[in-house]
Write a protein that holds these residues in place. Structure first.
Motif, PDB file in Angstrom:
ATOM      1  N   GLU A 142      13.956  13.257   5.795  1.00 50.84           N
ATOM      2  CA  GLU A 142      14.210  11.873   6.184  1.00 50.84           C
ATOM      3  C   GLU A 142      13.558  11.547   7.523  1.00 50.84           C
ATOM      4  OE1 GLU A 142      15.507   9.292   4.551  1.00 50.84           O
ATOM      5  OE2 GLU A 142      15.524  10.653   2.836  1.00 50.84           O
ATOM      6  N   GLU A 143      13.647  12.469   8.462  1.00 45.35           N
ATOM      7  CA  GLU A 143      13.038  12.228   9.770  1.00 45.35           C
ATOM      8  C   GLU A 143      11.529  12.106   9.652  1.00 45.35           C
ATOM      9  OE1 GLU A 143      12.412  14.554  13.980  1.00 45.35           O
ATOM     10  OE2 GLU A 143      14.174  15.043  12.780  1.00 45.35           O
ATOM     11  N   ALA A 144      10.910  12.984   8.877  1.00 48.21           N
ATOM     12  CA  ALA A 144       9.462  12.933   8.697  1.00 48.21           C
ATOM     13  C   ALA A 144       9.068  11.666   7.964  1.00 48.21           C
ATOM     14  CB  ALA A 144       8.978  14.161   7.931  1.00 48.21           C
ATOM     15  N   ARG A 145       9.840  11.262   6.969  1.00 45.87           N
ATOM     16  CA  ARG A 145       9.507  10.072   6.195  1.00 45.87           C
ATOM     17  C   ARG A 145       9.607   8.824   7.066  1.00 45.87           C
ATOM     18  NH1 ARG A 145      12.603  10.215   1.237  1.00 45.87           N
ATOM     19  NH2 ARG A 145      10.867  11.406   0.426  1.00 45.87           N
ATOM     20  N   GLY A 146      10.503   8.810   8.028  1.00 48.97           N
ATOM     21  CA  GLY A 146      10.682   7.644   8.889  1.00 48.97           C
ATOM     22  C   GLY A 146       9.454   7.318   9.712  1.00 48.97           C
ATOM     23  N   ARG A 147       8.558   8.255   9.882  1.00 56.37           N
ATOM     24  CA  ARG A 147       7.354   8.019  10.684  1.00 56.37           C
ATOM     25  C   ARG A 147       6.245   7.342   9.889  1.00 56.37           C
ATOM     26  NH1 ARG A 147       7.015  14.015  12.422  1.00 56.37           N
ATOM     27  NH2 ARG A 147       9.166  14.256  13.024  1.00 56.37           N
ATOM     28  N   LEU A 148       6.403   7.269   8.576  1.00 57.06           N
ATOM     29  CA  LEU A 148       5.361   6.695   7.735  1.00 57.06           C
ATOM     30  C   LEU A 148       5.681   5.240   7.446  1.00 57.06           C
ATOM     31  CD1 LEU A 148       5.013   9.624   5.176  1.00 57.06           C
ATOM     32  CD2 LEU A 148       3.633   9.191   7.200  1.00 57.06           C
ATOM     33  N   ARG A 149       4.647   4.441   7.268  1.00 56.11           N
ATOM     34  CA  ARG A 149       4.878   3.048   6.902  1.00 56.11           C
ATOM     35  C   ARG A 149       5.004   2.938   5.394  1.00 56.11           C
ATOM     36  NH1 ARG A 149       0.540   0.950   4.485  1.00 56.11           N
ATOM     37  NH2 ARG A 149      -1.504   1.776   4.949  1.00 56.11           N
ATOM     38  N   GLU A 150       5.686   1.951   4.945  1.00 53.62           N
ATOM     39  CA  GLU A 150       5.822   1.693   3.524  1.00 53.62           C
ATOM     40  C   GLU A 150       4.525   1.079   2.999  1.00 53.62           C
ATOM     41  OE1 GLU A 150       8.386   2.390   1.450  1.00 53.62           O
ATOM     42  OE2 GLU A 150       9.305   3.436   3.141  1.00 53.62           O
ATOM     43  N   ASP A 151       4.184   1.408   1.776  1.00 53.27           N
ATOM     44  CA  ASP A 151       3.029   0.784   1.140  1.00 53.27           C
ATOM     45  C   ASP A 151       3.396  -0.632   0.740  1.00 53.27           C
ATOM     46  OD1 ASP A 151       1.319   2.919   1.324  1.00 53.27           O
ATOM     47  OD2 ASP A 151       1.870   3.739  -0.624  1.00 53.27           O
ATOM     48  N   GLU A 152       2.566  -1.564   1.148  1.00 53.19           N
ATOM     49  CA  GLU A 152       2.791  -2.953   0.790  1.00 53.19           C
ATOM     50  C   GLU A 152       1.475  -3.530   0.292  1.00 53.19           C
ATOM     51  OE1 GLU A 152       4.388  -5.074   4.106  1.00 53.19           O
ATOM     52  OE2 GLU A 152       5.994  -3.618   4.399  1.00 53.19           O
ATOM     53  N   PRO A 153       1.501  -4.248  -0.833  1.00 51.96           N
ATOM     54  CA  PRO A 153       0.264  -4.862  -1.314  1.00 51.96           C
ATOM     55  C   PRO A 153      -0.212  -5.911  -0.322  1.00 51.96           C
ATOM     56  CG  PRO A 153       2.125  -5.446  -2.729  1.00 51.96           C
ATOM     57  CD  PRO A 153       2.630  -4.509  -1.692  1.00 51.96           C
ATOM     58  N   ARG A 154      -1.511  -5.946  -0.117  1.00 52.02           N
ATOM     59  CA  ARG A 154      -2.107  -6.936   0.780  1.00 52.02           C
ATOM     60  C   ARG A 154      -3.320  -7.535   0.092  1.00 52.02           C
ATOM     61  NH1 ARG A 154      -3.123  -3.904   6.323  1.00 52.02           N
ATOM     62  NH2 ARG A 154      -4.270  -2.585   4.915  1.00 52.02           N
ATOM     63  N   PRO A 155      -3.731  -8.711   0.498  1.00 55.46           N
ATOM     64  CA  PRO A 155      -4.926  -9.314  -0.106  1.00 55.46           C
ATOM     65  C   PRO A 155      -6.148  -8.434   0.151  1.00 55.46           C
ATOM     66  CG  PRO A 155      -3.755 -10.896   1.297  1.00 55.46           C
ATOM     67  CD  PRO A 155      -3.106  -9.577   1.484  1.00 55.46           C
TER      68      PRO A 155
END
Length: 89
Positions: free
Chosen positions: A50-63
């Motif tokens: 969980e701690e390691a995952r918190g450092r990553l950004r979520e994938d979000e679709p973008r134009p």
């Protein structure tokens, strides 16, 4: 894993490349740093997922570019695709 000049020469042969002595020294130093990083990865698992995952950004679709816009930037194209030189002999 211990990196040696002999192992580096074997890798050169497998990659079908020839390096100068200066290039060999630089590559050997780079490979040692990479292996040190890989050796440190198990320690990250100990900190908790969980701690390691918190450092990553979520994938979000973008134009993004449309197919036509992307192909307009290509030096060569054919039937709606990028045309590139063959990589296999």
């Amino acid at each position: 894993m211990e990196l040696s000049p002999e192992l580096l020469r074997k890798l050169e042969g497998l990659a079908k490349i020839r390096l100068s002595p200066e290039e060999e020294a630089l590559l050997l130093a780079d490979l040692k740093r990479i292996l040190e990083f890989v050796d440190a990865l198990p320690q990250l698992e100990e900190t908790g997922e969980e701690e390691a995952r918190g450092r990553l950004r979520e994938d979000e679709p973008r134009p993004s570019l449309s197919q036509e816009e992307a192909l307009a930037l290509a030096p060569d194209r054919e039937e709606g695709f990028f045309r590139v030189p063959p990589v296999l002999e």
